[in-house]
Design a protein around this motif. Structure first.
Motif, PDB file in Angstrom:
ATOM      1  N   THR A  88     116.829 -73.622 -31.475  1.00 17.54           N
ATOM      2  CA  THR A  88     116.032 -72.398 -31.468  1.00 17.54           C
ATOM      3  C   THR A  88     116.702 -71.314 -30.629  1.00 17.54           C
ATOM      4  OG1 THR A  88     114.712 -73.072 -29.565  1.00 17.54           O
ATOM      5  CG2 THR A  88     113.886 -73.705 -31.738  1.00 17.54           C
ATOM      6  N   ASP A  89     116.494 -70.081 -31.057  1.00 25.21           N
ATOM      7  CA  ASP A  89     117.087 -68.945 -30.352  1.00 25.21           C
ATOM      8  C   ASP A  89     116.615 -68.868 -28.905  1.00 25.21           C
ATOM      9  OD1 ASP A  89     118.477 -68.173 -32.616  1.00 25.21           O
ATOM     10  OD2 ASP A  89     116.961 -66.726 -33.249  1.00 25.21           O
ATOM     11  N   MET A  90     115.325 -69.100 -28.683  1.00 17.02           N
ATOM     12  CA  MET A  90     114.770 -69.006 -27.331  1.00 17.02           C
ATOM     13  C   MET A  90     115.387 -70.055 -26.407  1.00 17.02           C
ATOM     14  SD  MET A  90     112.911 -67.438 -25.171  1.00 17.02           S
ATOM     15  CE  MET A  90     111.850 -66.396 -26.108  1.00 17.02           C
ATOM     16  N   ALA A  91     115.528 -71.266 -26.867  1.00 16.98           N
ATOM     17  CA  ALA A  91     116.102 -72.319 -26.028  1.00 16.98           C
ATOM     18  C   ALA A  91     117.570 -72.028 -25.713  1.00 16.98           C
ATOM     19  CB  ALA A  91     115.954 -73.676 -26.710  1.00 16.98           C
ATOM     20  N   ILE A  92     118.320 -71.566 -26.703  1.00 14.91           N
ATOM     21  CA  ILE A  92     119.732 -71.223 -26.479  1.00 14.91           C
ATOM     22  C   ILE A  92     119.838 -70.060 -25.498  1.00 14.91           C
ATOM     23  CG2 ILE A  92     121.827 -70.304 -27.566  1.00 14.91           C
ATOM     24  CD1 ILE A  92     121.034 -71.908 -30.090  1.00 14.91           C
ATOM     25  N   SER A  93     118.979 -69.078 -25.659  1.00 18.63           N
ATOM     26  CA  SER A  93     118.980 -67.929 -24.753  1.00 18.63           C
ATOM     27  C   SER A  93     118.636 -68.347 -23.322  1.00 18.63           C
ATOM     28  CB  SER A  93     117.980 -66.884 -25.252  1.00 18.63           C
ATOM     29  OG  SER A  93     117.932 -65.797 -24.380  1.00 18.63           O
ATOM     30  N   LEU A  94     117.644 -69.204 -23.174  1.00 21.66           N
ATOM     31  CA  LEU A  94     117.291 -69.686 -21.833  1.00 21.66           C
ATOM     32  C   LEU A  94     118.418 -70.493 -21.207  1.00 21.66           C
ATOM     33  CD1 LEU A  94     113.538 -70.615 -22.244  1.00 21.66           C
ATOM     34  CD2 LEU A  94     114.509 -68.852 -20.774  1.00 21.66           C
ATOM     35  N   LEU A  95     119.110 -71.291 -21.997  1.00 22.16           N
ATOM     36  CA  LEU A  95     120.253 -72.039 -21.484  1.00 22.16           C
ATOM     37  C   LEU A  95     121.333 -71.085 -21.001  1.00 22.16           C
ATOM     38  CD1 LEU A  95     121.861 -74.653 -20.983  1.00 22.16           C
ATOM     39  CD2 LEU A  95     122.654 -74.478 -23.353  1.00 22.16           C
ATOM     40  N   TYR A 120     130.173 -66.483 -24.107  1.00 17.42           N
ATOM     41  CA  TYR A 120     130.217 -66.262 -25.551  1.00 17.42           C
ATOM     42  C   TYR A 120     129.483 -67.383 -26.269  1.00 17.42           C
ATOM     43  CZ  TYR A 120     132.297 -65.475 -30.166  1.00 17.42           C
ATOM     44  OH  TYR A 120     132.488 -65.233 -31.494  1.00 17.42           O
ATOM     45  N   LEU A 121     128.745 -67.028 -27.298  1.00 21.70           N
ATOM     46  CA  LEU A 121     128.113 -67.993 -28.187  1.00 21.70           C
ATOM     47  C   LEU A 121     128.791 -67.858 -29.540  1.00 21.70           C
ATOM     48  CD1 LEU A 121     125.826 -70.070 -28.717  1.00 21.70           C
ATOM     49  CD2 LEU A 121     124.396 -68.122 -29.394  1.00 21.70           C
ATOM     50  N   THR A 122     129.305 -68.955 -30.059  1.00 18.86           N
ATOM     51  CA  THR A 122     130.003 -68.885 -31.342  1.00 18.86           C
ATOM     52  C   THR A 122     129.046 -68.468 -32.450  1.00 18.86           C
ATOM     53  OG1 THR A 122     129.638 -71.245 -31.736  1.00 18.86           O
ATOM     54  CG2 THR A 122     131.741 -70.605 -30.694  1.00 18.86           C
ATOM     55  N   ALA A 123     129.588 -67.934 -33.527  1.00 19.42           N
ATOM     56  CA  ALA A 123     128.780 -67.416 -34.635  1.00 19.42           C
ATOM     57  C   ALA A 123     127.895 -68.500 -35.254  1.00 19.42           C
ATOM     58  CB  ALA A 123     129.673 -66.793 -35.694  1.00 19.42           C
ATOM     59  N   ASP A 124     128.371 -69.741 -35.276  1.00 19.26           N
ATOM     60  CA  ASP A 124     127.566 -70.823 -35.852  1.00 19.26           C
ATOM     61  C   ASP A 124     126.506 -71.349 -34.880  1.00 19.26           C
ATOM     62  OD1 ASP A 124     129.051 -72.269 -34.026  1.00 19.26           O
ATOM     63  OD2 ASP A 124     130.050 -73.519 -35.524  1.00 19.26           O
ATOM     64  N   ARG A 125     126.497 -70.831 -33.643  1.00 21.75           N
ATOM     65  CA  ARG A 125     125.536 -71.186 -32.596  1.00 21.75           C
ATOM     66  C   ARG A 125     125.609 -72.654 -32.202  1.00 21.75           C
ATOM     67  NH1 ARG A 125     120.423 -69.978 -35.076  1.00 21.75           N
ATOM     68  NH2 ARG A 125     119.505 -70.492 -33.103  1.00 21.75           N
ATOM     69  N   HIS A 126     126.767 -73.253 -32.355  1.00 20.67           N
ATOM     70  CA  HIS A 126     126.948 -74.659 -31.981  1.00 20.67           C
ATOM     71  C   HIS A 126     127.738 -74.836 -30.695  1.00 20.67           C
ATOM     72  CE1 HIS A 126     125.094 -76.178 -35.571  1.00 20.67           C
ATOM     73  NE2 HIS A 126     125.928 -75.491 -36.340  1.00 20.67           N
ATOM     74  N   THR A 127     128.338 -73.751 -30.174  1.00 22.06           N
ATOM     75  CA  THR A 127     129.163 -73.849 -28.981  1.00 22.06           C
ATOM     76  C   THR A 127     128.921 -72.649 -28.081  1.00 22.06           C
ATOM     77  OG1 THR A 127     130.869 -74.985 -30.267  1.00 22.06           O
ATOM     78  CG2 THR A 127     131.532 -74.128 -28.124  1.00 22.06           C
ATOM     79  N   LEU A 128     128.716 -72.936 -26.798  1.00 22.57           N
ATOM     80  CA  LEU A 128     128.576 -71.897 -25.794  1.00 22.57           C
ATOM     81  C   LEU A 128     129.810 -71.951 -24.906  1.00 22.57           C
ATOM     82  CD1 LEU A 128     126.658 -69.757 -24.534  1.00 22.57           C
ATOM     83  CD2 LEU A 128     125.790 -71.581 -23.059  1.00 22.57           C
ATOM     84  N   VAL A 129     130.488 -70.820 -24.763  1.00 21.81           N
ATOM     85  CA  VAL A 129     131.671 -70.755 -23.913  1.00 21.81           C
ATOM     86  C   VAL A 129     131.215 -70.281 -22.529  1.00 21.81           C
ATOM     87  CG1 VAL A 129     133.947 -69.725 -23.574  1.00 21.81           C
ATOM     88  CG2 VAL A 129     133.149 -70.277 -25.886  1.00 21.81           C
ATOM     89  N   VAL A 130     131.557 -71.061 -21.515  1.00 19.17           N
ATOM     90  CA  VAL A 130     131.119 -70.807 -20.146  1.00 19.17           C
ATOM     91  C   VAL A 130     132.345 -70.592 -19.272  1.00 19.17           C
ATOM     92  CG1 VAL A 130     129.918 -71.809 -18.155  1.00 19.17           C
ATOM     93  CG2 VAL A 130     129.054 -72.213 -20.465  1.00 19.17           C
ATOM     94  N   HIS A 131     132.283 -69.583 -18.407  1.00 18.68           N
ATOM     95  CA  HIS A 131     133.355 -69.369 -17.432  1.00 18.68           C
ATOM     96  C   HIS A 131     132.905 -69.945 -16.096  1.00 18.68           C
ATOM     97  CE1 HIS A 131     135.709 -67.238 -14.360  1.00 18.68           C
ATOM     98  NE2 HIS A 131     136.671 -67.343 -15.269  1.00 18.68           N
ATOM     99  N   ALA A 132     133.800 -70.707 -15.471  1.00 22.82           N
ATOM    100  CA  ALA A 132     133.514 -71.295 -14.165  1.00 22.82           C
ATOM    101  C   ALA A 132     134.472 -70.715 -13.141  1.00 22.82           C
ATOM    102  CB  ALA A 132     133.656 -72.811 -14.209  1.00 22.82           C
ATOM    103  N   LEU A 133     133.973 -70.426 -11.965  1.00 29.38           N
ATOM    104  CA  LEU A 133     134.766 -69.835 -10.896  1.00 29.38           C
ATOM    105  C   LEU A 133     135.823 -70.800 -10.368  1.00 29.38           C
ATOM    106  CD1 LEU A 133     135.169 -67.493  -8.849  1.00 29.38           C
ATOM    107  CD2 LEU A 133     133.443 -68.613  -7.425  1.00 29.38           C
ATOM    108  N   ASP A 134     135.438 -72.048 -10.200  1.00 30.04           N
ATOM    109  CA  ASP A 134     136.355 -73.052  -9.664  1.00 30.04           C
ATOM    110  C   ASP A 134     136.101 -74.359 -10.413  1.00 30.04           C
ATOM    111  OD1 ASP A 134     138.321 -74.125  -7.987  1.00 30.04           O
ATOM    112  OD2 ASP A 134     136.846 -74.743  -6.485  1.00 30.04           O
ATOM    113  N   GLU A 175     120.489 -78.330 -20.726  1.00 32.70           N
ATOM    114  CA  GLU A 175     120.200 -78.373 -22.160  1.00 32.70           C
ATOM    115  C   GLU A 175     119.170 -79.450 -22.503  1.00 32.70           C
ATOM    116  OE1 GLU A 175     122.539 -78.246 -26.368  1.00 32.70           O
ATOM    117  OE2 GLU A 175     123.179 -79.769 -24.931  1.00 32.70           O
ATOM    118  N   SER A 176     119.316 -80.621 -21.943  1.00 31.54           N
ATOM    119  CA  SER A 176     118.404 -81.714 -22.256  1.00 31.54           C
ATOM    120  C   SER A 176     116.945 -81.391 -21.902  1.00 31.54           C
ATOM    121  CB  SER A 176     118.872 -82.990 -21.556  1.00 31.54           C
ATOM    122  OG  SER A 176     118.032 -84.057 -21.855  1.00 31.54           O
TER     123      SER A 176
END
Length: 173
Positions: free
Chosen positions: A112-119, A133-147, A163-164
């Protein structure tokens, strides 16, 4: 088919999002740092008015399937925000020359859009990580980590800690 306009029940027309109203009232009290009757009244007024006047932007009500799981999730996020603030302060003060910033792809099970947005927003609220970034297919979220020490560990940690529980709250049957 959904009921709209004058056919909606009176409760939905007067109090369209009761959970949001409660959260907004509590957030107001926290921001005001005062639990007086005046602040409670103001928080209640804002908690009622904001969802009422923004309901056109909410296409559907948010189905919270497990409110206690949501409360545990909020407590976990607040704890993680505090712990991450201390961790980032330590990194900035003592390890800033040895940083290992990196991007990590986190595969998503949420639908669901709401759950993905909250994540994505939860990840952004936690210092040291940003949803990039969220991929166009909404199956992958790209996260940047500082360290980042281990991309696999970070992805597994985000899935388990955030997510769980979101899946349990918003998508479980």
């Amino acid at each position: 088919m959904s009921i709209s306009g004058p056919m909606r029940p009176l409760r939905d027309r007067v109090l369209p999002h009761p959970w949001l109203s409660l959260v907004l009232t509590l957030v107001w009290l926290l921001l005001a740092n005062d639990a007086s009757w005046g602040q409670l009244l103001m928080g209640t007024l804002l908690g009622w008015a904001i969802p009422l006047f923004t309901r056109a932007y909410w296409p559907e009500t948010l189905p919270i399937r497990r409110p206690l799981a949501l409360a545990r999730f909020v407590a976990l996020v607040l704890y993680d925000i505090a712990a991450a603030n201390l961790n980032v302060a330590w990194i900035v003060l003592f390890r800033h020359r040895r940083l290992r910033p990196a991007f990590v792809e986190v595969p998503l099970d949420l639908k669901t859009d709401m759950a993905i947005s909250l994540l994505a927003n939860t990840i952004c609220l936690t210092p040291g990580t940003v949803s990039a970034y969220l991929t166009a297919d909404r199956h992958t979220l790209v996260v940047h980590a500082l360290d980042l020490r281990s991309p696999e560990r970070l992805a597994a940690q985000l899935k388990a800690r955030y997510e769980s529980p979101l899946k349990e709250v918003f998508e479980s049957c």
